[in-house]
Design an enzyme around this catalytic site. Structure first.
Site, short mmCIF file in Angstrom:
data_model
loop_
_atom_site.label_atom_id
_atom_site.label_comp_id
_atom_site.label_asym_id
_atom_site.label_seq_id
_atom_site.Cartn_x
_atom_site.Cartn_y
_atom_site.Cartn_z
N ASP A 174 0.89 -1.10 -0.06
CA ASP A 174 0.07 -0.16 0.01
C ASP A 174 0.99 1.08 0.02
O ASP A 174 1.45 1.54 1.06
CB ASP A 174 -0.88 -0.07 1.47
CG ASP A 174 -2.05 -1.15 1.19
OD1 ASP A 174 -1.63 -2.12 0.68
OD2 ASP A 174 -3.18 -0.72 1.74
N LYS A 237 -6.78 3.45 -3.64
CA LYS A 237 -7.35 3.40 -2.12
C LYS A 237 -7.47 4.78 -1.93
O LYS A 237 -6.61 5.74 -2.23
CB LYS A 237 -6.24 2.86 -1.46
CG LYS A 237 -6.46 2.82 0.22
CD LYS A 237 -5.56 1.82 0.66
CE LYS A 237 -5.58 2.06 2.23
NZ LYS A 237 -4.19 1.32 2.71
N LYS A 273 -10.23 0.31 -2.87
CA LYS A 273 -10.21 0.15 -1.41
C LYS A 273 -10.45 1.41 -0.64
O LYS A 273 -9.54 2.09 -0.58
CB LYS A 273 -8.64 -0.29 -1.06
CG LYS A 273 -8.75 -0.64 0.55
CD LYS A 273 -7.43 -1.25 0.99
CE LYS A 273 -7.06 -1.13 2.29
NZ LYS A 273 -5.74 -1.82 2.72
#
Lengths: 337, 309
Positions: A174, A237, A273
């Site tokens: 991430d 995300k 996400k």
């Protein structure tokens, strides 16, 4: 600023909000877009502006769907299977990460039919511990990297961070984008950084965090989404969970539209996400409705949609217990963390 | 009409009625029922008084969440501070005396003078319980003599979130007589108001909101008693239930549902009648929702054998 779209592809992008996209364009068409800082800038500013009022109204309207009984049971199990169970605190200990891993594998020890979460999400130095804790299961280990959460470090430091995490066995990375560069209009720098991180991550799937709460406008979120997808992100995300405004239905809806349009034009599917601030089952179900109604059922799978959350899992488990037993559960019947 | 110059209405025109919308009191806020339902509330003679919200089990669940959230702060406050806050409630009630006299007269079918006596008794009841907050520990706790070199101390601690099924008949004095002891002891409460006379309870919520009582310490629900009490009795995050206002059949059902997580249950008491609420209440309701914690602490002196540790 709105400029005339420079290429045929851009015109198609611009029209994609209003009308179904025309015949599929090859991903190679975007080579023009990323050829130079100027073309990338022209492309991003040629994206259609976001109707903020309409977007929020649409997100709110989809949030009013009533999901009950068997549909609710399905949604709860799906949501549990989509969670990236996260602990990103300075106070994280190996013991806490092991406990989190055990929880990801057996979210509700009193009911073994409960699905596993998709992954656990930790800092790079905890990846090895997390890997051990979930060994032998299909639970993935995600690691934040690139000087999370601020992303204020030199590129080689960020890449070293990524290499560390991958070497320790992280299945997913991430990363955070350089919001400073993005807001200053240096889109090429953001793009190249994502490309470099993607290259360094190797087999690990890359999630690109935009920190939507810091991007100020919906137009910026749409532009960031496209930069991420063009650069080869596997997931886009919303947030780090470390700022005031995190995932909201509206910014997630906007990103879902982006991945839908991107697949329509390139055939490449990108995951989404939302992270931070999703705490209740009701919220999670609203997001699932957004996914189904915007991107479509293809995204209703933990390979393509995730929740970055920690306390959400407890609420889902309590609701699951309520459906199973008919009586309301309480926080005494789930773990503290 | 003397009001004409004040309200801006034309001379001789009939003034439009301004009806009060009674709402629930949950978590320090005044929501309508999540279900959107209301039901008609009448006075003792059957005359319409107002529409009260008819809560659903989801309202009950929300109330438990609010009560749980408030528990840490309220139980952790010093007993002295809780006493001050409860005394403040009595002060606020006194200020709204006329309103409550009217509501109690309608709800319980009393004459104005009798209703006034009930309201006075109710305010006095608050003051009585406010005084108990920092005294109950001395009465039910203590230092226990034990055969060993230990200080042995028992102290009472609140049970947690308590559901209170308020008395059906005594809509105000009875209500306060069951709610005040629960919160004086440091618990937080989810109160199911009298089904046919919920208005004084809903107005009490307005008093609590302006009396330094933290939001969520008392949550007032109106509606069908059975519909609300059953899920609350079965709720795993409720630690106790006072069945004062449940009929014999319902009380039995609730007691069975409450057994699942070993809730502390206070059965309907022989004294839970209108006449007896006026009598001196004693401390049995204060102690009903208290747990006793006992600690053993070494005295530090040498034992009889001369050995030390």
């Amino acid at each position: 600023m709105r400029t005339t779209p420079p290429t045929k592809t851009d015109a198609a992008t611009a029209a994609s909000n209003a009308a179904p996209p025309p015949a599929k364009a090859a991903p190679g068409d975007f080579a023009d877009v990323t050829a130079s800082a100027a073309t990338l800038r022209r492309f991003l500013h040629g994206l259609p502006g976001v109707d903020a009022v309409g977007l929020e109204a649409r997100a709110a309207a989809l949030g009013t769907r009533s999901i009950k009984t068997t549909a609710k049971a399905y949604a709860i199990d799906l949501a549990i299977s989509m969670i990236d169970l996260t602990t990103l605190e300075g106070a994280d200990t190996a013991g806490k990460v092991r406990a989190l891993g055990a929880k990801a594998v057996h979210p509700d020890p009193t009911d073994r039919t409960t699905p596993r979460t998709a992954a656990v999400c930790v800092y790079p130095d905890m990846v090895a511990t997390a890997k051990e804790a979930v060994a032998g299961t299909d639970v993935k280990v995600a690691s934040v990297a690139t000087a999370f959460p601020a992303g204020r470090a030199a590129l080689d430091v960020k890449l070293a961070d990524v290499r560390d995490a991958v070497a320790a066995g992280a299945d997913e990375i991430d990363m955070v984008i350089d919001r400073g560069a993005f807001l200053a209009g240096d889109y090429m720098k953001v793009y190249e950084e994502i490309v470099a991180v993607k290259e360094t991550s190797g087999q690990a799937r890359l999630k690109v965090i935009f920190e939507t709460g810091e991007l100020s406008t919906y137009d910026n979120i749409r532009r960031a989404s496209w930069i991420g997808m063009l650069a080869g992100a596997d997931f886009i995300k919303t947030s780090t969970g470390k700022v005031g405004v995190n995932a909201t239905p509206a910014n997630t809806l906007l990103m879902l539209e982006a991945v839908r349009d991107f697949r329509a034009q390139t055939g490449v599917q990108v995951g989404v996400k939302p992270a931070g601030g999703i705490r209740t089952t009701k919220d999670a179900v609203k997001f699932l409705v957004l996914v189904n109604e915007t991107a479509g059922a293809d995204w209703l799978d933990n390979h393509w949609f995730r929740f970055g959350a920690s306390s959400l899992l407890n609420d889902l488990l309590m609701q699951r217990q309520k459906l199973a037993t008919g009586r309301y559960s309480g926080p005494d019947y789930v773990t503290v963390d | 009409m003397s009001k004409e110059s004040l309200g801006g209405s034309a001379a001789g025109a009939t003034r439009l009625s301004v009806f009060k919308t009674y709402k629930l009191y949950v978590g320090g806020k005044f929501p309508r029922s999540e279900s959107g339902r209301v039901y008609e509330v009448t006075d003792a003679k059957g005359k319409w008084l107002a529409n009260a919200p008819q809560s659903s089990r989801k309202d009950a669940r929300d109330a438990v969440v609010a009560a749980r959230k408030a528990f840490g702060g309220w139980s952790g406050a010093t007993a002295y501070n809780r006493g001050q806050v409860l005394y403040r409630v009595a002060e606020m009630l006194e200020g709204r005396r006329d309103q409550f006299v009217r509501e109690v007269a309608d709800a319980d079918g009393l004459s104005k003078s009798k209703a006034a006596a009930v309201v006075d008794a109710t305010v006095d009841r608050w003051v009585w319980y406010a005084g108990w907050t920092d005294k109950i520990a001395q009465v039910v706790g203590g230092a226990n003599p034990v055969a060993g070199p230990f200080f042995n101390l028992s102290t009472p601690e609140p049970t947690g979130v308590v559901t209170v099924v308020a008395p059906q008949e005594s809509s105000f004095l009875g209500l306060v007589s069951v709610v005040a002891p629960v919160i004086a002891a440091g618990n937080t409460a989810v109160v199911i108001a009298s089904e046919k006379a919920p208005l004084p309870a809903l107005s009490l919520g307005e008093v609590l909101a302006t009396s330094d009582v933290p939001g969520g310490v008392v949550n007032v629900l109106s509606g069908n008693t059975r519909e609300l009490a059953l899920p609350l009795a079965a709720h795993q995050d409720v630690n106790g239930i006072d069945l004062a206002g449940a009929g014999a059949d319902l009380a039995k059902e609730l007691e069975i549902a409450a057994a699942d997580n070993l809730k502390r249950v206070l059965r309907p008491q022989a004294v839970d009648t209108d006449a007896d609420f006026a009598a001196s209440p004693g401390t049995h309701r204060l102690t009903a929702f208290l747990e006793t914690k006992t600690v053993w602490h070494p005295t530090g002196s040498l034992g009889a054998s001369g050995g030390s540790y």
